[in-house]
Design an enzyme around this catalytic site. Structure first.
Site, short mmCIF file in Angstrom:
data_model
loop_
_atom_site.label_atom_id
_atom_site.label_comp_id
_atom_site.label_asym_id
_atom_site.label_seq_id
_atom_site.Cartn_x
_atom_site.Cartn_y
_atom_site.Cartn_z
N GLU A 250 92.75 -70.07 -28.97
CA GLU A 250 93.72 -71.17 -28.79
C GLU A 250 93.17 -72.02 -27.65
O GLU A 250 93.21 -71.61 -26.49
CB GLU A 250 95.08 -70.56 -28.47
CG GLU A 250 96.23 -71.47 -28.82
CD GLU A 250 96.64 -72.31 -27.64
OE1 GLU A 250 96.03 -73.39 -27.47
OE2 GLU A 250 97.53 -71.91 -26.91
N CYS A 284 98.61 -77.29 -23.26
CA CYS A 284 97.58 -77.70 -24.23
C CYS A 284 98.15 -78.66 -25.27
O CYS A 284 97.40 -79.39 -25.91
CB CYS A 284 96.96 -76.48 -24.88
SG CYS A 284 98.16 -75.30 -25.46
P1 NAD Z 1 88.06 -72.75 -17.19
O1 NAD Z 1 87.50 -73.25 -18.46
O2 NAD Z 1 87.12 -72.31 -16.12
O3 NAD Z 1 89.05 -71.50 -17.45
C1 NAD Z 1 90.04 -71.51 -18.43
C2 NAD Z 1 90.55 -70.06 -18.55
O4 NAD Z 1 89.52 -69.23 -19.04
C3 NAD Z 1 90.96 -69.42 -17.23
O5 NAD Z 1 92.13 -68.66 -17.43
C4 NAD Z 1 89.78 -68.51 -16.85
O6 NAD Z 1 90.17 -67.37 -16.11
C5 NAD Z 1 89.27 -68.11 -18.20
N1 NAD Z 1 87.85 -67.85 -18.22
C6 NAD Z 1 86.87 -68.62 -17.67
N2 NAD Z 1 85.66 -68.08 -17.92
C7 NAD Z 1 85.87 -66.95 -18.64
C8 NAD Z 1 85.01 -65.96 -19.21
N3 NAD Z 1 83.67 -66.05 -19.13
N4 NAD Z 1 85.57 -64.92 -19.87
C9 NAD Z 1 86.92 -64.83 -20.00
N5 NAD Z 1 87.79 -65.74 -19.50
C10 NAD Z 1 87.26 -66.80 -18.82
O7 NAD Z 1 88.93 -73.91 -16.65
P2 NAD Z 1 90.14 -73.99 -15.64
O8 NAD Z 1 89.77 -74.93 -14.53
O9 NAD Z 1 90.72 -72.68 -15.26
O10 NAD Z 1 91.16 -74.72 -16.62
C11 NAD Z 1 90.89 -76.04 -17.00
C12 NAD Z 1 90.76 -76.24 -18.47
O11 NAD Z 1 91.13 -75.10 -19.21
C13 NAD Z 1 91.71 -77.33 -18.89
O12 NAD Z 1 91.05 -78.55 -18.90
C14 NAD Z 1 92.16 -76.93 -20.24
O13 NAD Z 1 91.38 -77.54 -21.24
C15 NAD Z 1 91.89 -75.46 -20.34
N6 NAD Z 1 93.11 -74.66 -20.41
C16 NAD Z 1 93.72 -74.59 -21.60
C17 NAD Z 1 94.86 -73.84 -21.72
C18 NAD Z 1 95.57 -73.76 -23.03
O14 NAD Z 1 96.74 -73.45 -23.05
N7 NAD Z 1 94.88 -73.99 -24.14
C19 NAD Z 1 95.38 -73.19 -20.62
C20 NAD Z 1 94.72 -73.27 -19.38
C21 NAD Z 1 93.55 -74.01 -19.30
#
Ligand code: NAD
Length: 479
Positions: A250, A284
């Protein structure tokens, strides 16, 4: 303002609470103070969680669906009783107004309650056949689920994955968000108190990349369930593919909203501005790209800006607050950069655009108009309180623009015409299209994306599909 203490955080492994030698601070985004210490799982904690989840799966898959449902419903009941405590923890760690945190707790409980019902409805089928042989199709739990939930909804996001896994008969190791761990911690407490057998559910925190790299290849892992950014989703899918593991992804969105010329622009703008402020836009499905039919554009944009200006920003515990801070400094930096880029390329900043205080991650509801297509915000998900309002010449123009991005999660439209609604609902490429409402999903309906917004569905009658696999049994009555 807040009568509740932030919880003393632990990992939850094999039915027991666990502290670790390594920890990291959890910050309050409203004032950047430290709320607590989050235990970081070591390699041996992960080994223990994996062993526990393997044993837990053996127990849980044999547990009758009715009993699974009873335990899930009991946990949901406990979370409903504890709503004030859980909501306060969410507001402390994530920043949203307390009223929104309460709604999040209720939503999380609804996911448990819906999936508890679905646990008893994973029907198979008997296929008509020649006499003497019977073909049956049954759905079996996929095994242990490796789940990763994000920081924007600390309680309802993990609920979706935990409820799906438990209902299907899977065990689960979830790595919830390190920045907002209390929601998942409270779910663990409720499941523990509801009598979930040990090992079935395990909660860890740590270095996300280390945990995913460890969990995905394991032979016990039957599904990788992730909510987060498209970039990380693709990265995890690549690792999963190397080990032939199924994924439920998702991912990001960039929701278009099409405003047709047959609606009241002020009413549509007021609804939209309030919705955009929900969770400070960190959703999202948050409405982001407004494509307004040209004759209504000026009235819609000015009503939206006026409503946005009136949104009260502050600490989520203040009853007057309508929008809290964004959850972390990364969002502030990203939002500022997107606004600056759009301004340089000729967009009008109707309201907002600047960080409002020195302390806390506050960013106002920001409205941009006449944004050129090459501005980054037209293709990058702002994931914050930022909306763009552009005009379109026709419905076809709007559909083309809505579909121009690689995202396809949620989309919205305002129209009173059934013919327009039909054209929009079928023409827009998205997993969820909502007409005259900005609600994209409830527990009873399937939710998920197309294109780069992900793969698979959570919720609804489809929600357990990914947590089960199909087995065909052919049975000849005599050899
Ligand atoms: P990010 O891409 O670094 O992280 C997003 C999420 O993924 C975090 O919860 C993080 O802990 C997890 N994550 C990161 N690397 C991982 C890995 N290698 N293995 C497992 N989990 C991992 O970005 P961020 O700064 O935390 O969030 C920003 C972006 O994330 C936003 O621009 C948005 O697009 C997206 N986001 C989407 C949702 C959603 O509901 N779809 C929720 C939160 C963030």
């Amino acid at each position: 303002m807040n009568a509740h203490a932030y919880p003393d955080l632990h990992l939850y492994i094999d039915g027991a609470w666990r502290k670790t030698t390594d920890d990291t601070p959890v910050l309050n985004p409203a004032d950047e103070t430290v709320l607590g210490a989050l235990p970081i799982a070591s390699r041996s904690d992960l080994d223990d969680a994996l062993a526990a989840a393997s044993e837990g799966f053996k127990t849980w898959r044999r547990t009758p669906p009715r009993v699974r449902a009873q335990i899930m419903l009991k946990a949901a009941g406990l979370m409903r009783e504890r709503i004030e405590e859980i909501a306060a923890a969410i507001t402390m760690e994530q920043g949203k107004p307390l009223a929104q945190s309460r709604l999040e707790v209720i939503r999380g409980c609804e996911f448990f309650e819906w999936d508890a019902g679905e646990a008893q409805r994973t029907y198979g089928r008997v296929i008509p056949s020649e006499p003497g042989i019977r073909y049956m199709v049954i759905h079996e739990p996929v095994g242990m689920v490796a789940a990763f939930s994000p920081w924007n909804f600390p309680m309802s996001q993990p609920s979706r994955k935990i409820a799906g896994a438990l209902a299907a008969g899977c065990s689960i190791i979830i790595k919830a968000a390190e920045e907002t761990p209390a929601g998942a911690y409270h779910i663990a407490r409720a499941l523990h108190d509801a009598g979930l057998p040990r090992g079935v559910f395990n909660l860890v925190f740590g270095v996300p990349a280390d945990i995913s790299r460890y969990l995905i290849p394991q032979k016990q892992t039957g599904l990788i369930a992730f909510t987060g950014s498209t970039a990380i989703g693709k990265h995890l899918t690549e690792i999963a593919a190397r080990h032939m593991k199924p994924v439920l992804m998702e991912l990001g969105g960039h929701a278009p909203v099409i405003v047709c010329d047959d609606v009241d622009p002020v009413a549509a703008a007021n609804l939209s501005a309030v919705r955009k402020s929900r969770n400070a836009g960190q959703v999202c499905t948050s409405p982001t790209r407004f494509y307004v039919h040209e004759p209504l554009h000026a009235a819609f944009a000015s009503a939206f800006a006026e409503r946005a200006r009136a949104v009260t920003i502050g600490n989520g515990f203040d009853p007057n607050t309508q929008m809290g801070p964004v959850a972390n400094h990364r969002r502030v930096d990203a939002l500022r950069a997107l606004v600056e880029d759009a301004r340089e390329k000729g967009a009008k900043v109707l309201v907002g655009g600047e960080k409002t205080t020195n302390r806390g991650y506050f960013f106002p509801l920001t409205v941009l108009a006449d944004v050129p297509p090459d501005a980054r915000v037209m293709s990058e998900e702002p994931f914050g309180p930022l909306a763009v309002i552009n005009s379109v010449a026709s419905i076809d123009d709007a559909i083309e623009k809505a579909n121009a991005l690689p995202f396809g999660l949620a989309a919205y439209a305002f129209t009173h015409s059934a013919a327009h609604a039909e054209r929009l609902a079928t023409g827009i490429e998205a997993g969820n299209v909502s007409i005259n409402t900005l609600e994209a999903s409830v527990a009873e309906t399937p939710f998920g994306g197309v294109k780069e917004s992900g793969y698979g569905r959570e919720g609804g009658a489809e929600g357990l599909t990914h947590y089960t696999h199909v087995k065909t049994i052919s049975h000849r009555m005599a050899m």
